[in-house]
Scaffold this motif. Structure first.
Motif, PDB file in Angstrom:
ATOM      1  N   TYR A  88     -40.998 -57.060 -17.249  1.00  0.00           N
ATOM      2  CA  TYR A  88     -41.501 -57.116 -15.872  1.00  0.00           C
ATOM      3  C   TYR A  88     -40.664 -58.061 -15.015  1.00  0.00           C
ATOM      4  O   TYR A  88     -40.224 -57.698 -13.914  1.00  0.00           O
ATOM      5  CB  TYR A  88     -42.968 -57.562 -15.892  1.00  0.00           C
ATOM      6  CG  TYR A  88     -43.668 -57.527 -14.551  1.00  0.00           C
ATOM      7  CD1 TYR A  88     -43.732 -56.360 -13.803  1.00  0.00           C
ATOM      8  CD2 TYR A  88     -44.275 -58.661 -14.036  1.00  0.00           C
ATOM      9  CE1 TYR A  88     -44.392 -56.335 -12.577  1.00  0.00           C
ATOM     10  CE2 TYR A  88     -44.940 -58.633 -12.820  1.00  0.00           C
ATOM     11  CZ  TYR A  88     -44.988 -57.470 -12.089  1.00  0.00           C
ATOM     12  OH  TYR A  88     -45.635 -57.442 -10.870  1.00  0.00           O
ATOM     13  N   LEU A  91     -54.136 -58.235 -15.577  1.00  0.00           N
ATOM     14  CA  LEU A  91     -53.999 -56.801 -15.327  1.00  0.00           C
ATOM     15  C   LEU A  91     -54.359 -55.985 -16.556  1.00  0.00           C
ATOM     16  O   LEU A  91     -54.864 -54.870 -16.439  1.00  0.00           O
ATOM     17  CB  LEU A  91     -52.578 -56.480 -14.857  1.00  0.00           C
ATOM     18  CG  LEU A  91     -52.220 -57.033 -13.471  1.00  0.00           C
ATOM     19  CD1 LEU A  91     -50.732 -56.823 -13.179  1.00  0.00           C
ATOM     20  CD2 LEU A  91     -53.061 -56.359 -12.391  1.00  0.00           C
ATOM     21  N   THR A 130     -55.642 -52.357 -15.165  1.00  0.00           N
ATOM     22  CA  THR A 130     -54.646 -51.936 -14.176  1.00  0.00           C
ATOM     23  C   THR A 130     -53.303 -51.673 -14.834  1.00  0.00           C
ATOM     24  O   THR A 130     -52.571 -50.763 -14.438  1.00  0.00           O
ATOM     25  CB  THR A 130     -54.496 -53.041 -13.095  1.00  0.00           C
ATOM     26  OG1 THR A 130     -55.793 -53.416 -12.644  1.00  0.00           O
ATOM     27  CG2 THR A 130     -53.651 -52.561 -11.940  1.00  0.00           C
ATOM     28  N   PRO A 160     -42.396 -49.189  -4.237  1.00  0.00           N
ATOM     29  CA  PRO A 160     -42.915 -47.837  -4.090  1.00  0.00           C
ATOM     30  C   PRO A 160     -41.812 -46.861  -3.656  1.00  0.00           C
ATOM     31  O   PRO A 160     -41.062 -47.140  -2.725  1.00  0.00           O
ATOM     32  CB  PRO A 160     -43.985 -48.003  -2.998  1.00  0.00           C
ATOM     33  CG  PRO A 160     -44.500 -49.396  -3.199  1.00  0.00           C
ATOM     34  CD  PRO A 160     -43.260 -50.180  -3.567  1.00  0.00           C
ATOM     35  N   GLY A 161     -41.711 -45.752  -4.382  1.00  0.00           N
ATOM     36  CA  GLY A 161     -40.720 -44.741  -4.059  1.00  0.00           C
ATOM     37  C   GLY A 161     -39.390 -44.900  -4.760  1.00  0.00           C
ATOM     38  O   GLY A 161     -38.543 -44.008  -4.668  1.00  0.00           O
ATOM     39  N   GLN A 185     -44.533 -49.157 -13.417  1.00  0.00           N
ATOM     40  CA  GLN A 185     -45.536 -48.323 -12.757  1.00  0.00           C
ATOM     41  C   GLN A 185     -46.531 -49.129 -11.915  1.00  0.00           C
ATOM     42  O   GLN A 185     -47.233 -48.564 -11.078  1.00  0.00           O
ATOM     43  CB  GLN A 185     -46.259 -47.454 -13.799  1.00  0.00           C
ATOM     44  CG  GLN A 185     -45.312 -46.385 -14.346  1.00  0.00           C
ATOM     45  CD  GLN A 185     -45.915 -45.524 -15.438  1.00  0.00           C
ATOM     46  OE1 GLN A 185     -46.791 -44.719 -15.191  1.00  0.00           O
ATOM     47  NE2 GLN A 185     -45.461 -45.730 -16.663  1.00  0.00           N
ATOM     48  N   LEU A 186     -46.563 -50.436 -12.098  1.00  0.00           N
ATOM     49  CA  LEU A 186     -47.378 -51.275 -11.214  1.00  0.00           C
ATOM     50  C   LEU A 186     -46.907 -51.177  -9.771  1.00  0.00           C
ATOM     51  O   LEU A 186     -47.637 -51.513  -8.855  1.00  0.00           O
ATOM     52  CB  LEU A 186     -47.313 -52.738 -11.671  1.00  0.00           C
ATOM     53  CG  LEU A 186     -47.972 -53.045 -13.015  1.00  0.00           C
ATOM     54  CD1 LEU A 186     -47.645 -54.469 -13.447  1.00  0.00           C
ATOM     55  CD2 LEU A 186     -49.485 -52.851 -12.923  1.00  0.00           C
ATOM     56  N   LEU A 187     -45.667 -50.728  -9.568  1.00  0.00           N
ATOM     57  CA  LEU A 187     -45.090 -50.710  -8.224  1.00  0.00           C
ATOM     58  C   LEU A 187     -44.779 -49.299  -7.734  1.00  0.00           C
ATOM     59  O   LEU A 187     -44.048 -49.123  -6.756  1.00  0.00           O
ATOM     60  CB  LEU A 187     -43.837 -51.605  -8.195  1.00  0.00           C
ATOM     61  CG  LEU A 187     -44.211 -53.085  -8.398  1.00  0.00           C
ATOM     62  CD1 LEU A 187     -43.033 -53.885  -8.891  1.00  0.00           C
ATOM     63  CD2 LEU A 187     -44.773 -53.673  -7.118  1.00  0.00           C
ATOM     64  N   SER A 188     -45.325 -48.287  -8.415  1.00  0.00           N
ATOM     65  CA  SER A 188     -45.296 -46.906  -7.929  1.00  0.00           C
ATOM     66  C   SER A 188     -43.902 -46.365  -7.610  1.00  0.00           C
ATOM     67  O   SER A 188     -43.650 -45.850  -6.513  1.00  0.00           O
ATOM     68  CB  SER A 188     -46.186 -46.780  -6.679  1.00  0.00           C
ATOM     69  OG  SER A 188     -47.498 -47.194  -6.957  1.00  0.00           O
ATOM     70  N   PRO A 189     -42.986 -46.434  -8.571  1.00  0.00           N
ATOM     71  CA  PRO A 189     -41.699 -45.774  -8.358  1.00  0.00           C
ATOM     72  C   PRO A 189     -41.885 -44.261  -8.295  1.00  0.00           C
ATOM     73  O   PRO A 189     -42.880 -43.728  -8.810  1.00  0.00           O
ATOM     74  CB  PRO A 189     -40.894 -46.163  -9.607  1.00  0.00           C
ATOM     75  CG  PRO A 189     -41.916 -46.418 -10.655  1.00  0.00           C
ATOM     76  CD  PRO A 189     -43.109 -47.007  -9.929  1.00  0.00           C
ATOM     77  N   ARG A 190     -40.928 -43.586  -7.667  1.00  0.00           N
ATOM     78  CA  ARG A 190     -41.017 -42.124  -7.615  1.00  0.00           C
ATOM     79  C   ARG A 190     -40.503 -41.496  -8.908  1.00  0.00           C
ATOM     80  O   ARG A 190     -41.116 -40.586  -9.437  1.00  0.00           O
ATOM     81  CB  ARG A 190     -40.199 -41.599  -6.427  1.00  0.00           C
ATOM     82  CG  ARG A 190     -40.165 -40.089  -6.426  1.00  0.00           C
ATOM     83  CD  ARG A 190     -39.718 -39.457  -5.164  1.00  0.00           C
ATOM     84  NE  ARG A 190     -39.905 -38.021  -5.261  1.00  0.00           N
ATOM     85  CZ  ARG A 190     -39.696 -37.157  -4.301  1.00  0.00           C
ATOM     86  NH1 ARG A 190     -39.279 -37.583  -3.123  1.00  0.00           N
ATOM     87  NH2 ARG A 190     -39.894 -35.877  -4.476  1.00  0.00           N
TER      88      ARG A 190
END
Lengths: 352, 352, 352, 352
Positions: free
Chosen positions: A156, A302, A307, A167-168, A188-193
């Motif tokens: 991390y 988390l 989460t 994100p993205g 995945q905690l930060l929502s990559p595309r």
């Protein structure tokens, strides 16, 4: 007590050693309930880490129960169930004050199983206990907590955060061993595309896909072209090196877009070639470093909250007295399929 | 008009070429009043930059006066005195929207004197005029403004800002050519404690000291030890590479402390060795990239206000028709002592 | 064409007006396929927005198809399906260059349905088309795209990003109207631990829970105490004000912890009391502002990828000629349960 | 020993009290060599700070020499010359680990002269000594160091850093008392373009100008218009509130540009009105908070290096036994012209 000690290159012994005692007011003595082996331990056993001297108890990741406290430890109690961080922190030096515990100048940093006796033992002395152990929420299992001693914060902090996953993002993770798989989970905690994982072993690619990789590739694929294909020709925002070889590092510098980040997590034994003649114009940022475990408390929270979905890295479980067998299994992953192995003591809440 | 064109490796001509004309609604035509030569122009003349084709007018830095405007240029007027940035920006692509004009995907980036005709001419067509030219405050001289076309924003963005110079920093600048000297000037905007400059040429070290370097060293000195001596053994917070060679890059990675930044500004023609076997554990961040000129407007303001003290980089001044001589002087700095040379046209406010 | 125009406080007309025409090289004319009504339109109809003059076509959110282009529009084509952003951007001024399009000084900002005719019409002229429209991926529906014209970027930029939501955060969202619900959806991109939503309407609290709120409260509950209970007494990391009243703003300043952020998204008509006598010591950051829509392209990508789960805000769907009825439904949410209403034209891909 | 104690509103006594003793392994006992009075001490003496109980020794800023150490203090020695920070830090809690010592949850924060006996005494017990005292470089005088106990870090952290002063900024500082003047000095570390200072007292405006203010105004001037005049109509980037009244806070919110920062440093006794009906659309960030003294070590370094020019805030100097007179002088600044007063003990390196 029993402990696993290093004696010479290739020589490790599980045998009787003296019990540790409180040496400093900030020490605690912890009964080890669960412990694991790190790739670094294998490097030590090859003789590659000169700071480790014969007789040293190995190990820098564990979960256990506090048995005794130094006079200056004000926020821990006998009986507390704690995670022992791979990094100790003096809390006073300029690096610790900046949250960079891995670079501690005051006697901490990576000392367990290196400069002082480590965690592959029935008991371990942990210095600077307030900043180097973490209370474990009741609902988090020993095995899950154990993965937060090193693997998850490393992936991390040195991978996801240093690489500035957002994100993205399109993230390329080179290497799907424990660190690479943990990077899939924590990114995945930060929502990559896109999470594109590169590894030669089909089983590890399958594990990657199960954890959420959106594309899995072999190094024999045209990785650079395939990454460009899903990124409108631009390349990845972030490339995480999770192997530790010049080849994989150089792959990372090729798949990343202008303005992107290469986050090196792998432990290297040889220099790499940095193609500055191509890269100087490309706005690349390259980061590297030892974990600080500054994220450990957050990651524990988390996990408790659900989460962060634990990646399930432990493939083989043993009793303490089977630690030699555990080393053998862990040393031959291509035959055994081992990712992380774990040894559990008699008092562990975790069956093995 | 007269212009300096590239013809073949080693061959440059100062001669008559057609006047540029408006080709796009966002173009302007600028009468060049002052222009300079960049090290990159010398690379082109060696044949090292394959995108430059025979007949190309060279040059990507200039100050001038607008003569004609495309129909879509709404915030410039004929007669405006402007700085022509070395970087053009389409303003629409994802990189331009993020302020990374150097990586423009919409037809900008480094195009002047490269993909289209440049500024070493009496007239030049500048595309995307609103985002690629800057109005010059009346009190800023042509010569000072000229240094903001490339040198100062490059040193500030790719050196000082990317390297995260901050109050109290120890900064090592390797190379005291125009970029290195400009980095001394621009780093002082952020109040570093030590500015240590390394260069083999005594004259350049003297220039560095005059601009505010707190220590000047030769590469023959034990640079690493001397940097550690003034930093309690820790090393520099920031190392700025302003040469473009493997040796100087590697020096930067050695003088920087754990947690520090290596900011590569130099243009490289060969790969460097990255000693990951030593660096992986050291929390180093390495950055590199082409200037965006996103700081140009700010730097112009700071020059106008007197907050940024101009480093006085122009050592030789010429008329336009002396440009061939200017090239000769600029190509032999060890004999001529040249840092930057400047050519001034008849209408320049600047005597030469 | 037909359009909805403002005439006087309380008076709106759906009737015939002249078709828009290209006025500037950067304009496009868009056929509106889907359009919605914003709370701000209701404010205008009360006479609260003095910049809106009689005869103005209202509306600043739409999805449509390009019918005509100005001569300077180089990256759009007739037939392109586009999202019309509520914010226009000149792309040249200092604010636009910093990504703060909402504060554009060059003729953009919130102009549609305010300073120029808007989107509640069969056709609309959109200035600065390259930076003020977004190409819609084929798999994203008109209705989903429509929510990205204003609501989702507003909740994400002014709520989630300004509030610095991060993995593990406890977020309190005050108000579960469209903005508050959108903040629930967009905050999940950053993996908060707790999302606590406060709203007096049971139906909105249910909608909040369905979208992922971990706790829903009425303002009559002891919100401050309940937030402290789940945060070890510390309070929330982030409080997002999504109502626009002094009471709810002040609630936000009470529930946030030392070091926390209050992100005001609500549109206010009256001043609030800032209890500096209590807050000065508490390390609070308060942010507020108009959306920039700098995140719109990213959010479109995340919707296309399925990473951002659309919150399903549209409760009522109409044809264009039913817009007066749509206004009535939207104006009485406590009776109709309306969140967002949408009107679809004959060519929309979306059934209504 | 002798000490200045609070007894009741309006009543302070300089008299004999018991010597402090080590109570905790992390304590030190310091002989006070130089000490000052803070505006907060005057608030305490009015009875405004209920946490201060009768008999409490006042004072939270001092310079002194260590006389005794607790068993757990490993990086201080008897005889060390130290700065006593106004903020103590436990070093273990979540806030201390994030560098927010002012919000310490582990027994630190502002405790000296508040929850425990303070520094206006011949001797003082300082808890958490490693993180709450700073070794003073030999070349830094007692008086200069004394200004770093509270005033300079407060102006730098809560004003300059929280307000995000940057090269080229226009900074408005409202109030030219000690904090405002210190903000002039510390903001110059970041090369603002304009420093505009507002204060009703002509003498303080003169002091501001001498320290580098580029414009000084009376609150009776049309401050808002004059700030806009020098900022092309936009307003200030940063407004620093250094008074602590609703009027001055509201002035700050009016002079700041869209996208700007209001950094509140003043201590407030009454609420202010926040004009959200005007500000909601303006992208303003408002910060406030207690100093952390996380910058103290850096500021000491910058004073030693001469990079930070000390503002010369001490207007009146006394012996310890003249402290009652010093209080009288400090309490009547409009008559005495006092900024900061300082008392020096017999062993101080500083004459008085």
């Amino acid at each position: 007590m029993k402990a696993l000690t290093y004696h010479a290159p290739g020589s490790r012994i599980w045998g009787e050693v003296p019990d540790p005692v409180i040496q400093d007011p900030e020490d605690v003595i912890v009964r080890v309930d669960a412990v694991t082996i790190c790739g670094t331990d294998l490097h030590i056993l090859k003789g590659d880490v000169p700071t480790v001297t014969p007789g040293r108890v190995l190990g820098h990741e564990a979960v256990g129960t506090i048995q005794a406290l130094g006079a200056g430890v004000r926020d821990r109690a006998v009986g507390d169930r704690v995670l022992i961080s791979c990094i100790s922190s003096c809390g006073r030096c300029a690096y610790c004050r900046a949250g960079r515990y891995g670079q501690c100048l005051g006697g901490g940093g990576w000392i367990l199983g290196n400069l002082i006796d480590g965690t592959q033992a029935e008991l371990v002395r942990v210095p600077f206990a307030s900043l180097s152990t973490y209370l474990i929420p009741a609902t988090v299992s020993d095995e899950d907590a154990l993965m937060l001693a090193d693997i998850l914060p490393t992936s991390y902090e040195i991978g996801v955060l240093a690489g500035k996953v957002a994100p993205g993002s399109t993230v390329v993770i080179v290497g799907a061993g424990p660190i690479g798989l943990a990077a899939i989970a924590t990114s995945q905690l930060l929502s990559p595309r896109n999470i594109i994982v590169v590894d030669p072993a089909p089983a590890r690619r399958e594990a990657a896909a199960a954890l959420g990789a959106t594309m899995t590739l072999s190094p024999d694929d045209d990785v650079e072209a395939l990454v460009r294909k899903v990124t409108q020709g631009l390349g990845a925002h972030v490339a995480i090196e999770a192997v530790g070889s010049p080849t994989t590092f150089e792959m990372c510098t090729r798949v990343v877009r202008a303005g992107g980040h290469v986050a090196n997590v792998g432990v290297h034994g040889a220099p790499a070639t940095l193609h500055l003649e191509e890269l100087w114009i490309k706005d690349i940022t390259i980061t590297m470093g030892l974990v600080d475990t500054s994220s450990t408390a957050l990651l524990l929270e988390l996990v408790e909250a659900g989460t962060l979905v634990m990646p399930g890295l432990v493939t083989h479980r043993f009793g303490f007295d089977e630690i030699q067998e555990a080393y053998d299994v862990f040393s031959a992953p291509s035959e055994t399929g081992a990712l992380k192995v774990a040894m559990f003591g008699a008092h562990s809440t975790q069956a093995h």
